[in-house]
Scaffold this active site. Structure first.
Site, PDB file in Angstrom:
ATOM      1  N   SER A   1       0.853  -1.192   0.000  1.00 17.14           N
ATOM      2  CA  SER A   1       0.000   0.000   0.000  1.00 17.14           C
ATOM      3  C   SER A   1       0.883   1.234   0.000  1.00 17.14           C
ATOM      4  CB  SER A   1      -0.897   0.029   1.240  1.00 17.14           C
ATOM      5  OG  SER A   1      -1.522   1.295   1.396  1.00 17.14           O
TER       6      SER A   1
ATOM      7  N   TYR B   1      -8.894  13.251   6.156  1.00 16.40           N
ATOM      8  CA  TYR B   1      -9.866  12.246   6.581  1.00 16.40           C
ATOM      9  C   TYR B   1     -11.046  12.822   7.349  1.00 16.40           C
ATOM     10  CZ  TYR B   1      -6.959   8.579   4.743  1.00 16.40           C
ATOM     11  OH  TYR B   1      -6.275   7.782   3.883  1.00 16.40           O
TER      12      TYR B   1
END
Length: 259
Positions: free
Chosen positions: A144, A156
C-alpha cells in the site's frame, strides 16, 4: 514476444479474491488464461462466471482454516505457479470501536492489525513455497502507499475511513518481507515482487463525495484509481514478461507517493 503475457496452464492463487481489488486481480489473470483459485471469506452472492475460476471459502483469522486452503490446493492442483497475497483481516480498530489515536491504541487492536496484514501474507507465502520449489514461480504481495508514506490526517476528517497505525506499519513490513523473500528464494527460481496501490476507493467510500474529492486531489492525476487499472501490474508480474524481476515494487498510485 506476442505471447509473453500468456497465463494458459498456470495455476494462480489469489488470496482475498472477492475484495475491492481482489475481484479485479482474479478477472485479470483469468482473462489471460490462468486457472484461478480465488480464496475469500464465504460470500453468498459469488458466482463462477468463468470456467477457469474456482472459489474456495476460508476465514483468514482462523489459522487452521487458512492452512487447510493450501492442503486443498496441493491435493486438487498439485502445485502453484503464482501466488497473489491480497487478503487481510482485523483492520486496525478490531471493529470494536477502539480509538485510532496511538496513545489509546489497545494491544488487541495492534496484534490483530499487524497479523491480519503482515502475518497473513507471511503464512500464505510459507505454505505456498514448497509447492513452487520444483519449477519456480511468482509471488506477488499487495502492499500500500501507506507502507511508503504516512496518511495525511487532514484529508480524513469525520469520513470514517481513517487509516490506523497498524495498516501502514504492516504494509511497510510486507515490502521488506518481499525483499527478504526475493533474496532467499531466488535459488529456487521463485520471484517475489510487490505492488503498491494508491487510492482505489470502494463504492462506500466514493459515496462520500467530499472525501473522495480530497483523495483525488492528493494524486498527480487528480483522480482515484479504477480497479481495472491494477490489471497491468498483476499480469506483468504473473507472466513471463517479468522473468528478470524480483525484489521489485511497482507503484500504482496516480503519483501520490512521488511528491
Amino acid at each position: 514476444m506476442k505471447n509473453i503475457f500468456d497465463l494458459n496452464g498456470k495455476t494462480v492463487v489469489v488470496m482475498g479474491g472477492s475484495g475491492n481489488l481482489g475481484t479485479a486481480e482474479v478477472d485479470a489473470v483469468a482473462t489471460f488464461g490462468a486457472n484461478v483459485v480465488s480464496v475469500h471469506l464465504p460470500e453468498e452472492n459469488l458466482s463462477e462466471t468463468r470456467n477457469n475460476v474456482f472459489h474456495v471459502d476460508a476465514d483468514f483469522s482462523d489459522k487452521q482454516a487458512h492452512l487447510a486452503v493450501f492442503e486443498r490446493i496441493k491435493r486438487e492442483f498439485g502445485s502453484i505457479d503464482v501466488l497473489i497475497n491480497n487478503a487481510a483481516y482485523g483492520g486496525g480498530s478490531g471493529g470494536k470501536g477502539l480509538s485510532l489515536e496511538i496513545e489509546n491504541f489497545h494491544d488487541e487492536a495492534w496484534y490483530s492489525g499487524i497479523d491480519g496484514n503482515l502475518g497473513l501474507t507471511f503464512r500464505s507465502m510459507r505454505e505456498a513455497i514448497p509447492m513452487m520449489k520444483e519449477k519456480g514461480g511468482s509471488i506477488i504481495n499487495i502492499a500500500s502507499m501507506y507502507g511508503v508514506v504516512s496518511p495525511d490526517p487532514g484529508i480524513y476528517g469525520d469520513s470514517g475511513s481513517n487509516s490506523p497505525v497498524t495498516y501502514g506499519v504492516a504494509k511497510a513490513g510486507v515490502l521488506q518481507l518481499t525483499r527478504y523473500a526475493a533474496a532467499h528464494l531466488a535459488k529456487y527460481g521463485i520471484r517475489v515482487n510487490a505492488i503498491t496501490p494508491g487510492p482505489f476507493p470502494n463504492k462506500a467510500t466514493l459515496a462520500n463525495k467530499e472525501f473522495a474529492a480530497r483523495l483525488a486531489d492528493k494524486t498527480m492525476l487528480k483522480r482515484t484509481g479504477e480497479r481495472s487499472e491494477m490489471a497491468g501490474a498483476i499480469v506483468l508480474l504473473a507472466s513471463d514478461a517479468s522473468t528478470f524481476m524480483t525484489g521489485s515494487n511497482i507503484t500504482v498510485d496516480g503519483g501520490w507517493t512521488a511528491w
